[in-house]
Design a protein around this motif. Structure first.
Motif, short mmCIF file in Angstrom:
data_model
loop_
_atom_site.label_atom_id
_atom_site.label_comp_id
_atom_site.label_asym_id
_atom_site.label_seq_id
_atom_site.Cartn_x
_atom_site.Cartn_y
_atom_site.Cartn_z
N LEU A 187 0.83 -1.20 0.00
CA LEU A 187 0.00 0.00 0.00
C LEU A 187 0.87 1.26 0.00
O LEU A 187 0.60 2.22 -0.74
N ASP A 188 1.89 1.26 0.82
CA ASP A 188 2.78 2.40 0.92
C ASP A 188 3.48 2.65 -0.42
O ASP A 188 3.58 3.80 -0.87
N TYR A 189 3.94 1.59 -1.05
CA TYR A 189 4.65 1.72 -2.32
C TYR A 189 3.73 2.26 -3.41
O TYR A 189 4.08 3.19 -4.15
N VAL A 190 2.53 1.69 -3.51
CA VAL A 190 1.60 2.10 -4.56
C VAL A 190 1.14 3.54 -4.36
O VAL A 190 1.10 4.34 -5.31
N PHE A 191 0.81 3.91 -3.13
CA PHE A 191 0.38 5.28 -2.87
C PHE A 191 1.49 6.28 -3.13
O PHE A 191 1.22 7.41 -3.56
N ASP A 192 2.72 5.90 -2.87
CA ASP A 192 3.85 6.79 -3.18
C ASP A 192 3.89 7.10 -4.67
O ASP A 192 4.07 8.25 -5.09
N ARG A 193 3.75 6.04 -5.49
CA ARG A 193 3.79 6.24 -6.93
C ARG A 193 2.59 7.06 -7.41
O ARG A 193 2.73 7.94 -8.27
N LEU A 194 1.40 6.78 -6.88
CA LEU A 194 0.20 7.53 -7.28
C LEU A 194 0.30 9.00 -6.86
O LEU A 194 -0.16 9.89 -7.59
N ARG A 195 0.89 9.25 -5.70
CA ARG A 195 1.05 10.63 -5.25
C ARG A 195 1.94 11.41 -6.21
O ARG A 195 1.64 12.57 -6.54
N ILE A 196 3.00 10.78 -6.68
CA ILE A 196 3.90 11.47 -7.60
C ILE A 196 3.21 11.75 -8.92
O ILE A 196 3.35 12.84 -9.50
N VAL A 197 2.44 10.78 -9.43
CA VAL A 197 1.70 11.01 -10.67
C VAL A 197 0.71 12.15 -10.50
O VAL A 197 0.61 13.05 -11.35
N ALA A 198 -0.05 12.14 -9.40
CA ALA A 198 -1.05 13.18 -9.16
C ALA A 198 -0.41 14.56 -9.04
O ALA A 198 -0.89 15.54 -9.63
N CYS A 199 0.69 14.64 -8.30
CA CYS A 199 1.36 15.93 -8.12
C CYS A 199 2.02 16.41 -9.40
O CYS A 199 2.08 17.62 -9.67
N THR A 200 2.50 15.48 -10.21
CA THR A 200 3.07 15.85 -11.50
C THR A 200 2.00 16.45 -12.41
O THR A 200 2.21 17.47 -13.06
N ILE A 201 0.82 15.80 -12.43
CA ILE A 201 -0.29 16.31 -13.24
C ILE A 201 -0.70 17.69 -12.74
O ILE A 201 -0.92 18.62 -13.53
#
Length: 303
Positions: free
Chosen positions: A109-123
């Motif tokens: 969960l921690d790993y996946v949310f880290d990646r999703l956070r970066i995608v969201a913040c990049t967008i």
């Protein structure tokens, strides 16, 4: 409620090696917050992970508003929210180690949310800047940020996989006692699966004598020698760049530095696999090549 002493929290939750951003700017706050909330069992690692992710999405919204409304204060708010999100993201692991409440699912969960956070913040960040300027540069840069983050963490996973395989090969060949690093050289920068390539490779051959000395110096402060990795890249893009108002140049420089450090890791991995292959071949012929450590090398070879 009785709380654990801060010194004990540090002893039980700090990684032996971590990024300089975490050591200097996150751990001092995260350890104190961990001490205060650890007695409350409602604060499970997974709930803290989710909270950190939600704060990260808030940062993404602030970044987007900074472009749409062309107000730099939204970018500042986004940078601060991103840092808070990262602090919370560090607390979940500390709570897990302190209370023994970690799980395999929690790590996923921690790993996946880290990646999703970066995608969201990049967008949010790059998309907002594109909306404000109509410059295609921000769309390209957004793609580069997501790609580099993916490359960094895929490289880390594969690096750990190869290191585990090397360790297994040495153990099965009966060479572990002689050729796996022990003592300070066995330290793994927070990754228990990582075998120290530097300890396996003759540093005079690969020209890493200076790196070894720098590594020893950084060890005293828990700072890993991989000075620009995924964490530093994130902080440059989502904190430093918005705060200083120089999104394009800061992102480009941070990305270039991270790539250089990743290439250095790949080079060390290549040298390490080659060294292990030589050791296994020599063992099959009944001869074990002697390894030299940086301390045993002549001064001229290490300079």
């Amino acid at each position: 409620m009785e709380r654990i002493a801060l010194a004990e929290v540090r002893e039980r939750t700090y990684k032996k090696r971590d990024s300089w951003w975490t050591v200097l700017l996150v751990d001092p706050l995260a350890s104190r917050l961990t001490r205060w909330i650890a007695p409350y069992r409602w604060f499970t690692p997974n709930r803290i992970t989710l909270l950190g992710f939600l704060v990260g999405l808030t940062a993404a919204a602030f970044f987007a508003l900074g472009g749409v409304r062309e107000n730099n204060w939204w970018l500042v708010a986004g940078a601060l929210a991103y840092h808070v999100s990262f602090v919370i993201d560090c607390i979940d692991g500390k709570i897990a180690r302190l209370n023994g409440t970690g799980s395999v699912f929690g790590a996923w969960l921690d790993y996946v949310f880290d990646r999703l956070r970066i995608v969201a913040c990049t967008i949010g960040l790059m998309g907002g800047q594109y909306a404000a300027t109509k410059s295609i540069v921000y769309l390209v840069l957004g793609g580069v940020v997501v790609f580099l983050d993916m490359f960094r963490y895929l490289n880390a996973l594969e690096n750990a996989k190869v290191n585990r395989e090397l360790k297994t090969q040495l153990v099965e060949a009966g060479l572990a006692a002689k050729h796996l690093p022990t003592g300070p050289e066995a330290e793994t920068d927070g990754n228990p699966d990582r075998v120290s390539m530097l300890a396996m490779v003759d540093s005079s051959t690969v020209g890493l004598g200076l790196f070894h000395r720098m590594r020893v110096a950084l060890r005293r402060s828990r700072i890993r020698p991989h000075l620009v990795g995924g964490i530093e890249f994130q902080m440059a893009v989502f904190i430093i760049a918005p705060l200083v108002g120089a999104i394009v140049p800061v992102t480009v420089v941070a990305g270039a530095l991270m790539v250089l450090f990743e290439l250095a890791l790949i080079y060390m991995l290549y040298q390490g696999t080659t060294a292990v292959a030589r050791q296994l071949a020599a063992a099959g012929n009944g001869a074990i090549p002697a390894q030299r450590t940086p301390e045993a090398e002549p001064v001229a070879a290490r300079s």
